[in-house]
Design an enzyme around this catalytic site. Structure first.
Site, PDB file in Angstrom:
ATOM      1  N   PHE A 365      41.025  31.986  39.305  1.00 53.93           N
ATOM      2  CA  PHE A 365      42.460  32.094  39.053  1.00 53.93           C
ATOM      3  C   PHE A 365      43.207  30.788  39.337  1.00 53.93           C
ATOM      4  O   PHE A 365      43.734  30.164  38.428  1.00 53.93           O
ATOM      5  CB  PHE A 365      43.041  33.253  39.866  1.00 53.93           C
ATOM      6  CG  PHE A 365      42.586  34.592  39.382  1.00 53.93           C
ATOM      7  CD1 PHE A 365      43.334  35.292  38.451  1.00 53.93           C
ATOM      8  CD2 PHE A 365      41.393  35.135  39.827  1.00 53.93           C
ATOM      9  CE1 PHE A 365      42.896  36.523  37.976  1.00 53.93           C
ATOM     10  CE2 PHE A 365      40.951  36.365  39.357  1.00 53.93           C
ATOM     11  CZ  PHE A 365      41.699  37.062  38.430  1.00 53.93           C
ATOM     12  N   GLU A 366      43.263  30.364  40.578  1.00 49.65           N
ATOM     13  CA  GLU A 366      44.057  29.175  40.885  1.00 49.65           C
ATOM     14  C   GLU A 366      43.388  28.398  42.017  1.00 49.65           C
ATOM     15  O   GLU A 366      43.561  28.716  43.183  1.00 49.65           O
ATOM     16  CB  GLU A 366      45.486  29.574  41.280  1.00 49.65           C
ATOM     17  CG  GLU A 366      46.403  28.376  41.457  1.00 49.65           C
ATOM     18  CD  GLU A 366      47.827  28.786  41.786  1.00 49.65           C
ATOM     19  OE1 GLU A 366      48.718  28.509  40.972  1.00 49.65           O
ATOM     20  OE2 GLU A 366      48.034  29.394  42.849  1.00 49.65           O
TER      21      GLU A 366
END
Length: 545
Positions: A365-366
């Site tokens: 995701f990040e």
């Protein structure tokens, strides 16, 4: 004509799509989960290439947060209809299992540098889309491989064709499976051409590994029926395991102004007894010709040639040059990050590269990970980091990275008492068990203050980390590691996703949620020369103990 050694785009540059606009050549290649999406290289002579843009550079065009490893942008097709550039691409959301979520999009621009239009969603019936412009009547045709989740009789069901109306921004008219491919199967990556009243399909077959091939078929009608090439596969290395360029397939053709024809194609260069392609899937080129029977043949083929006659010689000066990135104003074009269209949340460039600690290095995701491709079998990398972690949940450093299941990571971190230390992480995780192996070495205490120099040396299949305080001499840390695990072959053997390539770069995590910053003063990438062997390349300099 000068003899040029393949590949022309070394390192992770698969699934090439080529075109010529007047005297300019362009190649678009897949980027998978790396952001921004699609690499476009430019050349004047087919031998010397320079990265000019990555067009999928904003959220409306591409958002890959949550996409598994080796999903994201698959097999783009770059074309030109005489007035503007067209780019079609897949943003794959799922890889394993019966289902493939593969939304296909179209964007266009008058200039290769953009601005590129807002994307038009086309379909999700398969992947590897292409757009064929029939200049005789002005129609545009959209083709992609057809995925059958039932597997009846196979998941790769053939090549699907439908007309695309640019004014309506959608597919119109009948949809038809026009060619199911040869008996080799796994038919994908279609490109359509028209010549001497024939419509030709050039497709990839055999899967993108050792049985890969470029197959061809033709018909007098775009709707078929299509007959296969007399050789079935105009290019393949599947029958010669000792040729230097393996995995040859997934190609596209282009004509020079002088009337010569060339085929660009995917390839891999395995080395060592385990035959691992450390540099991933690359782009090579072959000269081809149209015979009297109106079929296309590879010169000296169908086995790919390591050395090819091209219109110009290649200048390898830039390829072998040491690069010292100082991150003064903008992120250098060699670097990418993973998945997110919001880079401001993970880094900034301000007389150095500042990473904001986010999720772990293996997140889908990040994560704050900024890296460049490994384009040489041997190289040295080095960086200087200013980082003050509070505990073991904050760490930043230098990484050799393939995907969440395969990476090495030398970090500056701290133990629960707050004292800084170095920790060398090693992850080699079959079947997506992204578990940290036993530490490659015991943590090494370092002073609480001061910038730390982190370095790695790669010589073929051997990798070694080292470190020093800012003005000290580098000292080796940990054992000699196996660089070949950062390869497609290991990802495949471990039940993973074998479609990308090795990267080297910097990362920062803060699992306390404070986004603690790590500042990297510079990043050094120094290629080391090598000598060739029957599989491609082995190294002859810079021993690792």
């Amino acid at each position: 004509m000068p003899l040029v050694t393949n590949p022309i785009l070394p390192g992770f540059n698969p699934d090439p799509s080529i075109l010529r606009v007047e005297n300019d050549y362009y190649i678009a290649t897949s980027t998978f989960e790396w952001y921004p999406g699609v690499q476009i290289h430019h050349s004047k002579d087919l031998a010397n290439w320079e990265l000019v843009c990555r067009p999928l550079n904003r959220a409306s065009l591409l958002d890959m947060r949550g996409a598994p490893d080796s999903c994201g942008v698959w097999a783009p097709c770059l074309s030109h209809d005489g007035s503007k550039f067209w780019l079609v691409y897949t943003n794959t959301k799922r890889l394993h299992g019966s289902f493939k979520d593969t939304p296909n999009y179209i964007t266009w621009a008058e200039d290769i540098q953009g601005p590129w239009s807002e994307p038009v969603y086309v379909n999700s019936s398969g992947f590897d889309p292409s757009l064929f412009h029939d200049n005789e009547d002005g129609t545009k045709w959209f083709a992609n491989m057809l995925w059958d989740h039932r597997g009846r009789p196979r998941n790769f069901a053939g090549i699907c064709l439908q007309q695309y109306d640019p004014d309506l921004g959608k597919l119109v008219g009948p949809r038809k499976n026009i060619w199911e491919g040869t008996s080799l199967g796994i038919t994908e990556g279609p490109h359509i051409y028209k010549r001497n009243g024939w419509y030709y399909i050039l497709a990839a077959e055999g899967g993108t590994e050792w049985l890969h091939a470029c197959s061809m078929a033709r018909s007098r009608s775009i709707w078929g029926p299509y007959e296969a090439h007399p050789q079935n596969h105009i290019l393949t290395s599947k029958d010669d395991p000792f040729v230097a360029l393996q995995k040859a397939g997934h190609g596209d053709i282009v004509d020079t102004p002088e009337g010569r024809t060339y085929l660009v194609h995917l390839t891999g260069r395995p080395t060592g007894q385990q035959r691992r392609s450390i540099l991933g899937r690359e782009t090579a080129i072959q000269e081809v010709y149209w015979a009297d029977d109106d079929w296309l043949y590879v010169k000296n083929g169908p086995t790919p040639s390591l050395h090819v006659d091209l219109p110009a010689a290649r200048d390898d000066t830039k390829y072998w040059a040491e690069k010292r990135y100082t991150f003064e104003n903008n992120l250098p074009s060699d670097f990418q990050w993973l998945r997110t269209p919001e880079p401001d949340r993970i880094f900034k460039v301000d007389n150095g590269l500042v990473l904001y600690g986010r999720e772990s290095i293996g997140s889908w995701f990040e994560q704050a990970l900024v890296a460049r491709r490994q384009c040489h079998f041997s190289f040295d990398a080095e960086t200087l980091v200013d980082y003050s972690p509070e505990d073991e949940r904050q760490y930043a450093g230098l990484t050799a990275y393939y995907n969440q299941c395969s990476f090495y990571y030398l970090t500056v971190t701290a133990h629960s008492g707050g004292e800084r230390e170095l920790l060398l992480m090693k992850v080699s995780a079959p079947n997506h068990q992204a578990k940290l192996d036993s530490p490659a070495t015991e943590p090494i205490p370092i002073p609480k203050e001061g910038r730390v120099k982190l370095a790695m040396s790669v010589r073929g299949e051997k990798l070694r980390f080292s470190y020093a305080m800012e003005h000290g001499d580098l000292k080796e840390i940990g054992p000699v590691l196996d660089a070949s695990t950062l390869s497609d072959e290991c990802a495949h053997d471990w039940g993973g996703s074998p479609f990308t390539g090795a990267f080297v770069g910097v990362a920062c995590s803060d699992l306390n949620g404070l986004a603690r910053e790590a500042r990297f003063d510079y990043f050094l990438y120094r290629p080391v020369r090598h000598q060739s062997d029957r599989y491609g390349y082995l190294d002859d300099g810079g021993k690792i103990g």
